[in-house]
Motif scaffolding. Structure first.
Motif, PDB file in Angstrom:
ATOM      1  N   ILE B  36      64.793 -28.368-106.538  1.00  0.00           N
ATOM      2  CA  ILE B  36      64.778 -27.515-105.349  1.00  0.00           C
ATOM      3  C   ILE B  36      63.679 -26.466-105.539  1.00  0.00           C
ATOM      4  O   ILE B  36      63.548 -25.890-106.623  1.00  0.00           O
ATOM      5  CB  ILE B  36      66.146 -26.841-105.157  1.00  0.00           C
ATOM      6  N   SER B  37      62.935 -26.245-104.453  1.00  0.00           N
ATOM      7  CA  SER B  37      61.793 -25.344-104.617  1.00  0.00           C
ATOM      8  C   SER B  37      62.267 -23.902-104.825  1.00  0.00           C
ATOM      9  O   SER B  37      63.374 -23.526-104.431  1.00  0.00           O
ATOM     10  CB  SER B  37      60.900 -25.416-103.385  1.00  0.00           C
ATOM     11  N   SER B  39      61.433 -21.070-103.514  1.00  0.00           N
ATOM     12  CA  SER B  39      61.710 -20.215-102.364  1.00  0.00           C
ATOM     13  C   SER B  39      63.063 -20.558-101.729  1.00  0.00           C
ATOM     14  O   SER B  39      63.830 -19.667-101.358  1.00  0.00           O
ATOM     15  CB  SER B  39      60.592 -20.344-101.333  1.00  0.00           C
ATOM     16  N   VAL B  40      63.355 -21.868-101.665  1.00  0.00           N
ATOM     17  CA  VAL B  40      64.644 -22.270-101.092  1.00  0.00           C
ATOM     18  C   VAL B  40      65.777 -21.759-101.965  1.00  0.00           C
ATOM     19  O   VAL B  40      66.780 -21.221-101.474  1.00  0.00           O
ATOM     20  CB  VAL B  40      64.727 -23.814-100.962  1.00  0.00           C
ATOM     21  N   TYR B  41      65.576 -21.895-103.287  1.00  0.00           N
ATOM     22  CA  TYR B  41      66.614 -21.459-104.221  1.00  0.00           C
ATOM     23  C   TYR B  41      66.875 -19.968-104.064  1.00  0.00           C
ATOM     24  O   TYR B  41      68.011 -19.526-103.957  1.00  0.00           O
ATOM     25  CB  TYR B  41      66.168 -21.791-105.647  1.00  0.00           C
ATOM     26  N   SER B  43      66.198 -18.002-101.478  1.00  0.00           N
ATOM     27  CA  SER B  43      66.781 -17.605-100.190  1.00  0.00           C
ATOM     28  C   SER B  43      68.253 -17.996-100.118  1.00  0.00           C
ATOM     29  O   SER B  43      69.066 -17.275 -99.548  1.00  0.00           O
ATOM     30  CB  SER B  43      65.995 -18.215 -99.036  1.00  0.00           C
ATOM     31  N   THR B  44      68.586 -19.142-100.726  1.00  0.00           N
ATOM     32  CA  THR B  44      69.996 -19.530-100.737  1.00  0.00           C
ATOM     33  C   THR B  44      70.818 -18.546-101.561  1.00  0.00           C
ATOM     34  O   THR B  44      71.908 -18.139-101.152  1.00  0.00           O
ATOM     35  CB  THR B  44      70.164 -20.944-101.321  1.00  0.00           C
ATOM     36  N   LEU B  77      73.565 -29.961 -97.371  1.00  0.00           N
ATOM     37  CA  LEU B  77      72.332 -29.935 -98.157  1.00  0.00           C
ATOM     38  C   LEU B  77      72.544 -30.500 -99.554  1.00  0.00           C
ATOM     39  O   LEU B  77      71.596 -30.725-100.288  1.00  0.00           O
ATOM     40  CB  LEU B  77      71.811 -28.496 -98.268  1.00  0.00           C
TER      41      LEU B  77
END
Lengths: 118, 275
Positions: B36-37, B39-41, B43-44, B77
């Protein structure tokens, strides 16, 4: 309670439409053999389409009727055995091994004709 | 929750969040989250911690409601449940540590721990029950799909049907096979049924027993069974196990079985070109 036995040319047609009990099935055995003797039939079709329950005793008597008829020179075909009946018989270990079977009356008669004439 | 505890939690919010984000960054590499990138990590994580703080002054029913939308998205997801439980555990730890470092008196009360425990436990319960619910749904629908695929009876010619069997046969499936077989035979007025076991990986005594029973039942209702698709290794196991398949005919391939079935019903396939 007696089960009607119909004569059609060389054959006997029997459609069992009552739930069989021990008494009825023994009476039936006697009637069939007498009728074979009386008419000199060569083939017998026993249709079990409307029979929903067969216990081990009835199965044994039916097997006996087949063997006895064979001794008297008449070939027997059992027709229209329902899936549920087949499953119970197999579960009880009764395979009616030497008994000819057919899907319905029509195919039973064809089978008899083929075997007796061919 | 006790208002003073809530107040001090909210007061320390930034500190707790900072520490927690650091902590959760660490077990990213241990879980299945590597691909998982960043930024996604991040923000999550940020959203997760915000959700946690949102629930601070709600009663348990509201928590379930608030959290279920969020968890649904996580499930879709494919975030592992592990991430949630570990995240919440470390969140609890950090919160307790941070607040006890403030030195206020109430921090040593058992009540204080209980409040935080029940807050976080509620969250874990809500998330875990959502996750397990979605798993149960998946298992159920797959079971149904498997059942639908398990025993089809295909009429190929007048009076000839084929039942291809694929995959392992257990008792439950064997029962289904038997029922479908017998009902199909009557419905299609079949004279011959070919049972194709090409796709059955192992034939042991149990499987063979079920097949023999099915074949005998088929004979009772007035049709014939041919067992086709017997691979060399299956022939070997059957003979080595001492299983007697002599009562009904067997063929190596569906093609040969079909030829036999046609012969049994007084028919054959004729090549038109040769005439």
């Amino acid at each position: 309670m007696r089960i009607p036995i119909l004569k059609l040319y060389d054959y006997l047609l029997i459609s069992i439409q009552v739930e069989l009990d021990d008494q009825t099935v023994l009476q039936f055995q006697e009637d069939v053999l007498n009728k074979i003797h009386q008419e000199g039939s060569r083939g017998v079709v026993i249709d079990l389409t409307s029979v929903e329950m067969v216990d081990s005793y009835i199965a044994k008597v039916l097997g006996d009727v087949v063997d006895m008829s064979k001794l008297m020179g008449a070939k027997v075909v059992l027709t229209g055995i329902q899936p549920s009946v087949a499953i119970t018989l197999i579960d009880m270990g009764i395979t009616l091994e030497d008994v000819a079977t057919a899907l319905d009356l029509e195919q039973g008669l064809e089978k008899l004709q083929r075997e007796l004439e061919g | 929750m006790h208002p003073s505890i809530k107040e001090s939690i909210l007061e320390k919010k930034d500190e707790i969040v900072e520490q927690w984000l650091e902590e959760i960054e660490q077990f990213r590499y241990e879980d299945y989250l590597q691909n998982i990138s960043d930024s996604v990590y991040r923000s999550t994580n940020r959203e997760f911690v915000d959700k946690i703080f949102e629930t601070v002054d709600l009663c348990s029913d509201d928590v379930y409601e608030r959290i279920s939308q969020y968890s649904e998205r996580l499930i879709q997801l494919g975030w592992p449940l592990n991430y949630i439980t570990r995240g919440l555990q470390s969140f609890r730890q950090i919160t307790v540590e941070t607040l006890s470092n403030t030195g206020d008196n109430y921090c040593y009360d058992i009540e204080f721990y209980q409040e935080i425990e029940s807050w976080i436990d509620n969250l874990i319960n809500a998330l875990v029950s959502d996750y397990s619910g979605s798993w149960e749904n998946t298992v159920f629908s797959q079971k149904m799909a498997l059942k639908e695929l398990s025993a089809p009876l295909i009429p190929v010619f007048d009076e000839i049907c084929v039942m291809p069997l694929i995959g392992t046969i257990d008792s439950e499936r064997a029962k289904l096979i038997m029922e479908n077989l017998l009902e199909g035979v009557i419905e299609n007025r079949a004279q011959v049924v070919l049972i194709d076991i090409t796709g059955v990986p192992v034939v042991d005594t149990m499987v063979a027993h079920h097949i023999i029973q099915a074949a005998e039942a088929v004979r009772l209702v007035g049709a014939e069974c041919i067992l086709v698709g017997i691979r060399p290794e299956i022939a070997q196991t059957v003979v080595n196990l001492g299983i007697d398949l002599g009562k009904f005919s067997t063929k190596s391939t569906l093609k040969k079985g079909m030829a036999t079935a046609l012969k049994m019903t007084d028919r054959e396939i004729v090549d038109l070109a040769s005439k």
